[in-house]
Design a protein around this motif. Structure first.
Motif, short mmCIF file in Angstrom:
data_model
loop_
_atom_site.label_atom_id
_atom_site.label_comp_id
_atom_site.label_asym_id
_atom_site.label_seq_id
_atom_site.Cartn_x
_atom_site.Cartn_y
_atom_site.Cartn_z
N THR A 1 0.69 -1.10 0.18
CA THR A 1 -0.01 0.02 0.17
C THR A 1 0.75 1.16 -0.14
OG1 THR A 1 -0.01 -0.11 2.37
CG2 THR A 1 -1.98 -0.99 1.16
N ASN A 2 1.98 1.22 0.63
CA ASN A 2 2.65 2.47 0.56
C ASN A 2 4.37 2.13 0.83
OD1 ASN A 2 3.51 5.18 0.70
ND2 ASN A 2 1.64 5.79 2.04
N ILE A 3 5.21 2.87 0.83
CA ILE A 3 6.58 2.79 0.94
C ILE A 3 7.01 2.32 2.29
CG2 ILE A 3 8.95 3.81 1.05
CD1 ILE A 3 7.91 3.37 -1.80
N CYS A 4 7.54 1.25 2.70
CA CYS A 4 7.79 0.99 3.99
C CYS A 4 9.00 1.63 4.43
CB CYS A 4 8.03 -0.48 4.15
SG CYS A 4 6.56 -1.51 3.63
N ASP A 5 8.97 2.19 5.69
CA ASP A 5 10.25 2.98 6.05
C ASP A 5 10.41 2.67 7.42
OD1 ASP A 5 12.47 4.51 5.68
OD2 ASP A 5 11.20 6.44 6.11
N ALA A 6 11.74 2.48 7.99
CA ALA A 6 12.01 2.36 9.27
C ALA A 6 13.19 3.26 9.67
CB ALA A 6 12.02 0.79 9.51
N LYS A 7 13.14 3.35 11.07
CA LYS A 7 14.58 3.73 11.72
C LYS A 7 15.40 2.64 12.14
CE LYS A 7 13.06 8.41 11.72
NZ LYS A 7 12.74 8.69 10.43
N GLY A 8 16.74 2.62 11.81
CA GLY A 8 17.27 1.43 12.09
C GLY A 8 17.00 0.25 11.44
N GLY A 9 17.64 -0.88 11.83
CA GLY A 9 17.28 -2.13 11.28
C GLY A 9 18.62 -2.62 10.63
N GLY A 10 19.31 -1.83 10.09
CA GLY A 10 20.58 -2.25 9.55
C GLY A 10 20.39 -2.88 8.08
N GLY A 11 20.97 -3.92 7.84
CA GLY A 11 21.00 -4.49 6.53
C GLY A 11 19.53 -5.00 6.06
N CYS A 12 18.59 -4.94 7.24
CA CYS A 12 17.36 -5.38 6.92
C CYS A 12 16.58 -4.40 5.86
CB CYS A 12 16.56 -5.61 8.11
SG CYS A 12 14.78 -6.43 8.00
N PHE A 13 16.95 -3.31 5.83
CA PHE A 13 16.54 -2.24 4.93
C PHE A 13 17.45 -1.56 4.14
CE2 PHE A 13 14.33 -2.64 9.05
CZ PHE A 13 12.73 -2.76 8.77
N PHE A 14 16.97 -1.51 2.82
CA PHE A 14 18.03 -0.47 2.03
C PHE A 14 17.18 0.27 0.82
CE2 PHE A 14 18.52 -4.44 -0.14
CZ PHE A 14 18.31 -4.10 -1.59
N LYS A 15 17.72 1.31 0.48
CA LYS A 15 17.21 2.00 -0.77
C LYS A 15 18.49 2.26 -1.72
CE LYS A 15 14.22 4.55 2.47
NZ LYS A 15 14.37 3.51 3.37
N VAL A 16 18.09 2.36 -2.93
CA VAL A 16 19.02 2.34 -4.00
C VAL A 16 18.09 3.20 -5.33
CG1 VAL A 16 18.97 0.06 -5.11
CG2 VAL A 16 20.99 1.65 -5.43
#
Length: 137
Positions: A104-119
């Protein structure tokens, strides 16, 4: 024939909900979908599946991403088409766990290290840039 009917149904069902579901790991957000992180001043387009495949191939060649992210294919990825300096770019948001917001929308989180990335991928120049992995905590 059954497979193409299924794909046609999947495409129709998913576009009715303002996104294009490629498979359980990938979703394309169309240009007309209002998204967190993107305001109305950013020009957008709806990427095709061929453009998404190309973006994934380019992303996997990026040295920073290769060194930091293992198992690129195992991430859940969200795709947004952007027009920057009249060039098609694809923003890839990747998460290691499928959150409620995934379709439904862009998932964004604070922290989490390599579990989250953007490019971001410049399709015309065929390179990846602005790779960002979340901070550890």
């Amino acid at each position: 024939m059954k497979f193409s009917l299924f794909i046609g149904f999947l495409f129709f069902a998913s576009t009715a909900n303002s996104q294009i579901i490629i498979d359980s790991f990938r979703v394309i957000f169309p240009a007309n979908k209002t998204l967190y992180l993107f305001n109305d001043t950013i020009k957008r387009f709806t990427p095709t599946i061929i453009e998404i495949e190309k973006a994934d191939s380019i992303a996997k060649l990026n040295n920073s991403l290769k060194n930091e992210i293992k198992n690129y294919e195992s991430y859940f990825k969200q795709y947004v088409g952007l027009i920057i300096k009249n060039e098609k770019n694809i923003f890839i948001n990747a998460v290691c766990v499928k959150f409620e917001c995934f379709f439904t929308n862009i998932c964004d989180a604070k922290g989490g290290g390599g579990c989250f990335f953007k490019v971001q991928i410049d399709l015309g120049k065929q390179y990846a840039f602005d790779f960002r992995k979340n901070a550890p905590k």
